[in-house]
Every structure is written in structure tokens, then in C-alpha cells.
Design a protein around this motif. Structure first.
Motif, PDB file in Angstrom:
ATOM      1  N   SER A  80      10.280   6.562   6.170  1.00  0.00           N
ATOM      2  CA  SER A  80       9.981   5.629   7.273  1.00  0.00           C
ATOM      3  C   SER A  80       8.529   5.752   7.703  1.00  0.00           C
ATOM      4  O   SER A  80       7.851   4.752   7.976  1.00  0.00           O
ATOM      5  N   HIS A  81       8.049   6.990   7.758  1.00  0.00           N
ATOM      6  CA  HIS A  81       6.636   7.206   8.120  1.00  0.00           C
ATOM      7  C   HIS A  81       5.720   6.599   7.054  1.00  0.00           C
ATOM      8  O   HIS A  81       4.725   5.931   7.386  1.00  0.00           O
ATOM      9  N   ARG A  84       5.636   2.779   7.343  1.00  0.00           N
ATOM     10  CA  ARG A  84       4.799   2.274   8.445  1.00  0.00           C
ATOM     11  C   ARG A  84       3.327   2.216   8.034  1.00  0.00           C
ATOM     12  O   ARG A  84       2.627   1.253   8.368  1.00  0.00           O
ATOM     13  N   GLN A  85       2.871   3.232   7.317  1.00  0.00           N
ATOM     14  CA  GLN A  85       1.471   3.208   6.873  1.00  0.00           C
ATOM     15  C   GLN A  85       1.276   2.155   5.776  1.00  0.00           C
ATOM     16  O   GLN A  85       0.223   1.510   5.717  1.00  0.00           O
ATOM     17  N   ASP A  87       2.844  -0.692   5.635  1.00  0.00           N
ATOM     18  CA  ASP A  87       2.768  -1.972   6.342  1.00  0.00           C
ATOM     19  C   ASP A  87       1.398  -2.162   6.989  1.00  0.00           C
ATOM     20  O   ASP A  87       0.836  -3.268   6.977  1.00  0.00           O
ATOM     21  N   ARG A  88       0.866  -1.083   7.531  1.00  0.00           N
ATOM     22  CA  ARG A  88      -0.441  -1.152   8.194  1.00  0.00           C
ATOM     23  C   ARG A  88      -1.527  -1.546   7.198  1.00  0.00           C
ATOM     24  O   ARG A  88      -2.462  -2.271   7.543  1.00  0.00           O
TER      25      ARG A  88
END
Length: 358
Positions: A80-81, A84-85, A87-88
Motif C-alpha cells: 500500500s505504501h 501511494r508513491q 500514484d504520486r
């Protein structure tokens, strides 16, 4: 632009690892590099060069594989972490570059267009099934030695030999000033570059230091707690200089008359050529290396291979008398062929050929 998501088993270091050396040299690629969990995981990513950003994974509660619920929760949190990166940075389906058997547990949670497994060591502390599953899932495997190729070949036919490498230009640059610790040493210098591990066999150096009292034996690198190292420190012609910054190492190596390579008991059955050897080769200096009886000798045309402390001492004396340019130029040729830029080009060619790089 190619997108690569690199999963590393070690933090980003000032002394670059194999993974760092390759990642920084891949062209036409945007890279996200994830180092193991650490306390700085909430900090923003560190841009090491344009297009290469390093992130720290969050600490997670580790669980044994037999506790499946907790075990899977561990990797879902890490994934999940990472997502998120991704997606960023607008990563959609990157090429995932794996470097440890543990990474197989993240693959089902991360979108990807392909998987690479770069194997540069044995992994005795992980269940063998993890590495087998990772090898089976990989589109291509890069292995650092013929032994690792043989080890992984039952699980995947698409394996390429990719030995370690060297920052060749660093070790062929014009000589700088002589390091102050070596300025007043009158006789020949025989040197070892690298960590002095607890299981590093130092007996051959003790033999050579007694046989060659007019020579100085220098160790450049961090020293682990070692009884034999403490004994060697008492020799009048043995110096332990400690660790130096990578940029300084070529200046010390330039002062060596002979470069030394020693054995570690924990690596008795390894056939991986350490980066140290390629640094020595790039310098062109004579090299004396210890080998176990069953080990294949690396670069036998230009490396003096010893199998006993007595032979090591004899070959040190012989290496000091080497004349002519043939061996020096041949060593530098071997070093140039092992440049990390050459290794990275090999990676790109293979990935392009199988449609994972463009």
C-alpha cells in the motif's frame, strides 16, 4: 519513458551497492527505489539524480509465514505504501526489479508489466521456496556468477550471467597526491581493500609479512572484531588504516605495488567475483589472491592464485618482480569490460530484446 520500481534489500549507501550502480546507469528510465523499512519512512523521497527517487518502507509487525493472516497483512501494508508513491509519480505498470527472495510476496499486490530478479548472492536465511517462486515468476533473471546460474536454472530458462562490476574511470584516473599515511613508507606496499570481516582468513598475510620484512602490508577498510587482526596489528610491517571514502580509495590503491585478495570462510563455496577484484584489475597492479582448493580461479592469466599461506608468500615475492606491460594492460582490459556502464548496457539490451524496455 521506461518506469522501473526497484525493491532493495539494503538502504541507499554512500558506498554504492550493485543495485545502486545499475539503477543509476539505466538510461531512458524513471525509477522508484524502495529501501527496507526504517524510521524515516514518513520523510519525502530523496531524488538521487533526475528521475531516480529513493523511498523508505514503513516499519511493520513481522510475522512468520505459518501465521498467514499476519504474514499477508505485513506485505499488504508495504505494498500500500509503495502504491501511494507509484500514484504520486504516475507509475502505472512498471517493470519491477527484485533483489531478494522476500520480494516475491509483494508481487501479487503491485501492478506491473514485467519482473526482473537480480540475484547477486545466496540466501540461506530464507526458505528456498521463496526464491523458487520468484524465479518462476520472473521474465528474466540476472545472476552474478555461473554457480548462481546453475542454482536458478531449474526454475527459469531465461537467465543471463551478469557479474559484478566496477567504476572503471575512478581507478584509471591520473594519480593524485600520495595519502599521508603512506608517504614515508620506504619499501614496497602490498594492500587489501575491503572490510576485514571476522571470518576473513588473515593467516596468509601473517606468513607473507614474516617472509617479506622489508615490505609493508596495508589494510584499507573497516575492521570487525577479529582475534587474528589484533595479532597482525602487532607486526611492525602491517598497517590497518580503517575505512576511507570511496573517492579516496583509488589514491591508496595507486600507491600499492601489489593488491591482495583473501578468503572468507563463509564464502567457501561462492564463485562470485567481488567488486574488489575488478577495482584491482582496473588499476593494472599485480594481484595475489587466495583460493580454496575447489574454487575456480578468476582471471588466471593475470591473477597470481595461491592455495596455501606459504604459496601466498611466494607469489607476493614473485608479483613484486613482475616486469613488462602485457599483464598490466590485460588487467585493465578486464577492468574496462566490467565497468558498471557496460553491465547496465547489457541489462538494457536484454530487456529490450524481450520487450520490457524501449
Amino acid at each position: 519513458m521506461n518506469q522501473i520500481l526497484c525493491l532493495s534489500p539494503s538502504p541507499w549507501r554512500s558506498i554504492p551497492t550493485r543495485t545502486q550502480q545499475l539503477m543509476t546507469r539505466l538510461k531512458d528510465a524513471k525509477l522508484l527505489y524502495f529501501e527496507p523499512p526504517g524510521k524515516h519512512w514518513k520523510k519525502p523521497g530523496r531524488e538521487m539524480r533526475p528521475g531516480l527517487t529513493v523511498y523508505t518502507l514503513p516499519p511493520v509487525l513481522e510475522a512468520e509465514e505459518r501465521h498467514q493472516l499476519l504474514f499477508r497483512r505485513h506485505y499488504r501494508k508495504l505494498a500500500s505504501h509503495i502504491q501511494r508513491q507509484m500514484d504520486r509519480h504516475r507509475f502505472r505498470e512498471p517493470l519491477i526489479w527484485c533483489t531478494s527472495p522476500e520480494h516475491v510476496h509483494l508481487l501479487e499486490y503491485l501492478p506491473h508489466k514485467g519482473i526482473v530478479y537480480d540475484c547477486d548472492r545466496d540466501w540461506p536465511d530464507y526458505p528456498p521456496e521463496w526464491e523458487s517462486d520468484l524465479a518462476l515468476a520472473s521474465d528474466v533473471i540476472f545472476a552474478a556468477s555461473p554457480g548462481l546460474v546453475d542454482h536458478l536454472s531449474p526454475c527459469n530458462d531465461n537467465i543471463a550471467l551478469l557479474p559484478n562490476g566496477v567504476n572503471h574511470q575512478m581507478f584509471t584516473r591520473p594519480e593524485g597526491e600520495c595519502p599521508p599515511e603512506l608517504v614515508r613508507i620506504p619499501g614496497p606496499v602490498l594492500g587489501y581493500c575491503g572490510v576485514v570481516w571476522e571470518d576473513l582468513e588473515l593467516g596468509p598475510v601473517a606468513e607473507a609479512a614474516q617472509a617479506l620484512p622489508d615490505c609493508t602490508f596495508v589494510f584499507l577498510g573497516r575492521v570487525e572484531d577479529s582475534l587474528m587482526a589484533r595479532r597482525l596489528e602487532r607486526f611492525p610491517n602491517v598497517l590497518f588504516l580503517g575505512r576511507r571514502a570511496p573517492v579516496e580509495v583509488p589514491d591508496y590503491l595507486a600507491r600499492f605495488d601489489v593488491c591482495l585478495n583473501l578468503r572468507r570462510r563463509s564464502e567457501r563455496y561462492d564463485d562470485i567475483v567481488p567488486t574488489r577484484i575488478y577495482e584491482y584489475l582496473s588499476s593494472g597492479k599485480p594481484i595475489v589472491s587466495m583460493f580454496y582448493p575447489e574454487q575456480v580461479e578468476h582471471f588466471p592469466d593475470v591473477v597470481y592464485g595461491a592455495h596455501s599461506p606459504e604459496e601466498f608468500a611466494r607469489l607476493c615475492r614473485r608479483a613484486l618482480t613482475e616486469t613488462g606491460d602485457w599483464a598490466r594492460l590485460r588487467r585493465q582490459e578486464h577492468g574496462a569490460g566490467a565497468a558498471w556502464s557496460v553491465r547496465a548496457e547489457q541489462v538494457q539490451r536484454i530487456l529490450t530484446a524481450i520487450g520490457l524496455y524501449h
